[in-house]
Design a protein around this motif. Structure first.
Motif, PDB file in Angstrom:
ATOM      1  N   LEU A 152     131.912  -4.472 -38.504  1.00 51.74           N
ATOM      2  CA  LEU A 152     130.729  -4.332 -39.354  1.00 51.74           C
ATOM      3  C   LEU A 152     131.125  -3.912 -40.763  1.00 51.74           C
ATOM      4  CD1 LEU A 152     128.325  -2.361 -36.970  1.00 51.74           C
ATOM      5  CD2 LEU A 152     128.403  -4.828 -37.341  1.00 51.74           C
ATOM      6  N   VAL A 153     130.348  -4.353 -41.716  1.00 50.20           N
ATOM      7  CA  VAL A 153     130.477  -3.899 -43.091  1.00 50.20           C
ATOM      8  C   VAL A 153     129.099  -3.451 -43.551  1.00 50.20           C
ATOM      9  CG1 VAL A 153     132.409  -5.405 -43.648  1.00 50.20           C
ATOM     10  CG2 VAL A 153     130.091  -6.232 -43.989  1.00 50.20           C
ATOM     11  N   GLY A 154     129.033  -2.811 -44.702  1.00 44.54           N
ATOM     12  CA  GLY A 154     127.738  -2.374 -45.190  1.00 44.54           C
ATOM     13  C   GLY A 154     127.872  -1.424 -46.352  1.00 44.54           C
ATOM     14  N   ARG A 155     126.784  -0.729 -46.591  1.00 39.54           N
ATOM     15  CA  ARG A 155     126.763   0.189 -47.726  1.00 39.54           C
ATOM     16  C   ARG A 155     125.908   1.402 -47.385  1.00 39.54           C
ATOM     17  NH1 ARG A 155     123.196  -3.750 -51.633  1.00 39.54           N
ATOM     18  NH2 ARG A 155     124.851  -5.158 -50.987  1.00 39.54           N
ATOM     19  N   ALA A 156     126.280   2.546 -47.947  1.00 38.84           N
ATOM     20  CA  ALA A 156     125.457   3.750 -47.834  1.00 38.84           C
ATOM     21  C   ALA A 156     124.386   3.673 -48.921  1.00 38.84           C
ATOM     22  CB  ALA A 156     126.311   4.994 -48.008  1.00 38.84           C
ATOM     23  N   PHE A 157     123.131   3.707 -48.511  1.00 38.16           N
ATOM     24  CA  PHE A 157     122.052   3.576 -49.493  1.00 38.16           C
ATOM     25  C   PHE A 157     121.301   4.886 -49.730  1.00 38.16           C
ATOM     26  CE2 PHE A 157     120.101   2.688 -45.415  1.00 38.16           C
ATOM     27  CZ  PHE A 157     118.854   3.280 -45.483  1.00 38.16           C
ATOM     28  N   LEU A 158     121.543   5.900 -48.886  1.00 36.08           N
ATOM     29  CA  LEU A 158     120.900   7.193 -49.083  1.00 36.08           C
ATOM     30  C   LEU A 158     121.842   8.308 -48.659  1.00 36.08           C
ATOM     31  CD1 LEU A 158     117.164   7.061 -47.882  1.00 36.08           C
ATOM     32  CD2 LEU A 158     118.006   7.827 -50.103  1.00 36.08           C
ATOM     33  N   HIS A 159     121.792   9.409 -49.396  1.00 36.65           N
ATOM     34  CA  HIS A 159     122.558  10.599 -49.041  1.00 36.65           C
ATOM     35  C   HIS A 159     121.593  11.778 -48.972  1.00 36.65           C
ATOM     36  CE1 HIS A 159     126.533   8.705 -49.613  1.00 36.65           C
ATOM     37  NE2 HIS A 159     125.913   8.013 -50.546  1.00 36.65           N
ATOM     38  N   ASP A 160     121.830  12.639 -48.015  1.00 33.88           N
ATOM     39  CA  ASP A 160     120.989  13.821 -47.834  1.00 33.88           C
ATOM     40  C   ASP A 160     121.895  14.968 -47.410  1.00 33.88           C
ATOM     41  OD1 ASP A 160     118.694  15.340 -47.767  1.00 33.88           O
ATOM     42  OD2 ASP A 160     117.588  13.980 -46.450  1.00 33.88           O
ATOM     43  N   ARG A 161     121.333  16.151 -47.345  1.00 35.68           N
ATOM     44  CA  ARG A 161     122.116  17.273 -46.834  1.00 35.68           C
ATOM     45  C   ARG A 161     121.196  18.226 -46.088  1.00 35.68           C
ATOM     46  NH1 ARG A 161     121.654  18.548 -52.522  1.00 35.68           N
ATOM     47  NH2 ARG A 161     121.038  20.726 -52.863  1.00 35.68           N
ATOM     48  N   ALA A 228     113.635  30.693 -39.204  1.00 36.50           N
ATOM     49  CA  ALA A 228     114.347  29.826 -40.136  1.00 36.50           C
ATOM     50  C   ALA A 228     114.690  28.520 -39.419  1.00 36.50           C
ATOM     51  CB  ALA A 228     115.611  30.504 -40.631  1.00 36.50           C
ATOM     52  N   ALA A 229     114.930  27.466 -40.209  1.00 38.58           N
ATOM     53  CA  ALA A 229     115.246  26.168 -39.610  1.00 38.58           C
ATOM     54  C   ALA A 229     116.220  25.410 -40.487  1.00 38.58           C
ATOM     55  CB  ALA A 229     113.979  25.338 -39.407  1.00 38.58           C
ATOM     56  N   ARG A 230     117.008  24.545 -39.816  1.00 38.61           N
ATOM     57  CA  ARG A 230     117.897  23.623 -40.518  1.00 38.61           C
ATOM     58  C   ARG A 230     117.168  22.291 -40.648  1.00 38.61           C
ATOM     59  NH1 ARG A 230     123.249  24.062 -36.821  1.00 38.61           N
ATOM     60  NH2 ARG A 230     121.730  23.235 -35.335  1.00 38.61           N
ATOM     61  N   LEU A 231     116.984  21.815 -41.882  1.00 39.40           N
ATOM     62  CA  LEU A 231     116.219  20.592 -42.111  1.00 39.40           C
ATOM     63  C   LEU A 231     116.829  19.786 -43.252  1.00 39.40           C
ATOM     64  CD1 LEU A 231     112.604  22.023 -41.777  1.00 39.40           C
ATOM     65  CD2 LEU A 231     113.629  20.286 -40.301  1.00 39.40           C
ATOM     66  N   PRO A 232     116.588  18.470 -43.286  1.00 38.28           N
ATOM     67  CA  PRO A 232     117.072  17.674 -44.417  1.00 38.28           C
ATOM     68  C   PRO A 232     116.390  18.110 -45.716  1.00 38.28           C
ATOM     69  CG  PRO A 232     116.430  16.262 -42.569  1.00 38.28           C
ATOM     70  CD  PRO A 232     115.934  17.638 -42.255  1.00 38.28           C
ATOM     71  N   LEU A 233     117.139  18.188 -46.780  1.00 36.98           N
ATOM     72  CA  LEU A 233     116.587  18.599 -48.069  1.00 36.98           C
ATOM     73  C   LEU A 233     115.439  17.687 -48.492  1.00 36.98           C
ATOM     74  CD1 LEU A 233     116.636  20.321 -50.632  1.00 36.98           C
ATOM     75  CD2 LEU A 233     118.419  18.800 -51.528  1.00 36.98           C
ATOM     76  N   SER A 234     115.571  16.374 -48.225  1.00 38.84           N
ATOM     77  CA  SER A 234     114.522  15.438 -48.629  1.00 38.84           C
ATOM     78  C   SER A 234     113.184  15.766 -47.987  1.00 38.84           C
ATOM     79  CB  SER A 234     114.924  14.008 -48.257  1.00 38.84           C
ATOM     80  OG  SER A 234     115.121  13.887 -46.855  1.00 38.84           O
ATOM     81  N   GLY A 286     120.350   6.955 -54.530  1.00 39.65           N
ATOM     82  CA  GLY A 286     120.571   7.372 -53.152  1.00 39.65           C
ATOM     83  C   GLY A 286     120.545   8.874 -52.936  1.00 39.65           C
ATOM     84  N   THR A 287     119.714   9.607 -53.693  1.00 40.45           N
ATOM     85  CA  THR A 287     119.704  11.069 -53.607  1.00 40.45           C
ATOM     86  C   THR A 287     118.583  11.565 -52.698  1.00 40.45           C
ATOM     87  OG1 THR A 287     118.207  11.298 -55.498  1.00 40.45           O
ATOM     88  CG2 THR A 287     120.579  11.209 -55.970  1.00 40.45           C
ATOM     89  N   PRO A 288     118.701  12.800 -52.198  1.00 38.80           N
ATOM     90  CA  PRO A 288     117.612  13.375 -51.402  1.00 38.80           C
ATOM     91  C   PRO A 288     116.302  13.442 -52.178  1.00 38.80           C
ATOM     92  CG  PRO A 288     119.608  14.705 -51.177  1.00 38.80           C
ATOM     93  CD  PRO A 288     119.871  13.696 -52.260  1.00 38.80           C
ATOM     94  N   GLU A 289     116.399  13.694 -53.482  1.00 40.39           N
ATOM     95  CA  GLU A 289     115.189  13.784 -54.293  1.00 40.39           C
ATOM     96  C   GLU A 289     114.454  12.445 -54.366  1.00 40.39           C
ATOM     97  OE1 GLU A 289     117.803  17.084 -54.997  1.00 40.39           O
ATOM     98  OE2 GLU A 289     118.183  14.930 -55.176  1.00 40.39           O
ATOM     99  N   GLU A 290     115.223  11.343 -54.401  1.00 40.92           N
ATOM    100  CA  GLU A 290     114.578  10.018 -54.410  1.00 40.92           C
ATOM    101  C   GLU A 290     113.856   9.761 -53.102  1.00 40.92           C
ATOM    102  OE1 GLU A 290     117.310   7.349 -57.481  1.00 40.92           O
ATOM    103  OE2 GLU A 290     117.739   7.315 -55.334  1.00 40.92           O
ATOM    104  N   LEU A 291     114.470  10.134 -51.982  1.00 45.80           N
ATOM    105  CA  LEU A 291     113.811   9.958 -50.701  1.00 45.80           C
ATOM    106  C   LEU A 291     112.564  10.814 -50.615  1.00 45.80           C
ATOM    107  CD1 LEU A 291     113.624   8.835 -47.868  1.00 45.80           C
ATOM    108  CD2 LEU A 291     115.264  10.563 -47.099  1.00 45.80           C
TER     109      LEU A 291
END
Length: 297
Positions: A152-161, A228-234, A286-291
């Motif tokens: 497979l090939v491809g691209r990362a289109f979003l990043h989060d933390r 408290a909770a662990r959650l995606p920044l987006s 591809g930033t969390p803020e964009e999502l």
């Protein structure tokens, strides 16, 4: 090699039997059987194991199907594009996407893409399991932090933390104190979350008090001040900006990347290229803020 016989072999392999292929395509069952037998004779290979009630691809049959199925699809699409006077995106676009991302964003993404490309018919299948793109006839898969796959090939289109958040009424504990935690999955015992803060790496002892299977459920619960909770920044950036939640720090080593993947042996169809371009336009950096902005828009 007879391309017509090869095409009939692929029909039978894709539908899992001569009868099913005949009913799906309107082709005579006897013709399909004869063409496949002629192909087996020409190759001097048995492509199917024929039982009284079952039909299974042999190892050689599976290899031939994997290598020729997508090539025949490309030939058909190229011929259709030339006949229609252009290479416009059209036809079914079959996509496998993970559950949490699908719940949050795929509805809007698929609907917007369908409006932009009315001749494409998106089909979104939500699943977290690994899929075989060739055998299951997927055009594209979306995966979170996928393992390397040479096919497979491809691209990362979003990043989060991943970040740790809590309601304003729950104070960050002093060193050594345990904090109530909301976790995704099953309840467990005491744990230690490593937070990457401006002051360095901090170990946060936690005791799970509530477990849920959805990040959206966790977000609703953490707003109530249970723990408290662990959650995606987006997912929580808007709550942090409004003061509804307080950011305690990033979870160390928990970066997330969403990838769009497709088979490397295949030339990209117009509809897959269009969908990749649509993702790029929706999330140019591809930033969390964009999502987060996309979800709130």
């Amino acid at each position: 090699m007879d391309l017509l016989a090869l095409a009939d072999f692929n029909l039978v392999a894709r539908h899992g039997g001569f009868g099913k292929a005949a009913r799906a395509t309107g082709r005579p069952k006897a013709t399909l059987s004869r063409r496949v037998a002629e192909l087996e004779a020409a190759l001097n290979l048995r492509l199917f194991e024929r039982g009284a009630r079952t039909l299974q691809l042999t190892e050689e049959g599976r290899a031939l199907f994997a290598r020729t199925g997508q090539l025949l699809t490309e030939l058909e699409e190229t011929a259709a594009a030339i006949a229609s006077g252009g290479d416009r995106p059209r036809g079914r676009l079959r996509i496998s996407a993970p559950l949490l991302f699908s719940q949050a964003a795929m509805g809007k993404i698929a609907a917007g893409f369908a409006l932009a490309y009315p001749e494409v018919r998106p089909e979104i299948i939500v699943e977290d399991r690994p899929v075989d793109m060739i055998e299951e006839a997927y055009d594209l898969v979306i995966r979170v932090n996928p393992r390397p796959d040479v096919s497979l090939v491809g691209r990362a289109f979003l990043h989060d933390r991943q970040v740790v958040v809590a309601a304003p009424g729950l104070a960050l504990p002093a060193a050594g104190e345990t904090v109530p935690a909301l976790v995704r999955g099953a309840l467990g015992g005491a744990d230690l979350w490593n937070l990457d803060t401006p002051d360095g790496l901090v170990g946060l002892p936690v005791m799970p008090v509530l477990a849920m299977s959805s990040n959206m459920m966790l977000r609703d619960a953490v707003r109530m001040g249970v723990g408290a909770a662990r959650l995606p920044l987006s997912l929580v950036s808007g709550d942090i900006a409004s003061g509804r939640l307080v950011l305690w720090g990033d979870l160390a080593g928990a970066a997330v990347a969403l990838w769009a993947l497709y088979p490397s042996r295949r030339l990209l169809s117009a509809r897959v290229s269009a969908f990749l371009d649509y993702l790029k336009a929706a999330f140019p950096n591809g930033t969390p803020e964009e999502l987060a902005a996309f979800l709130d828009g």
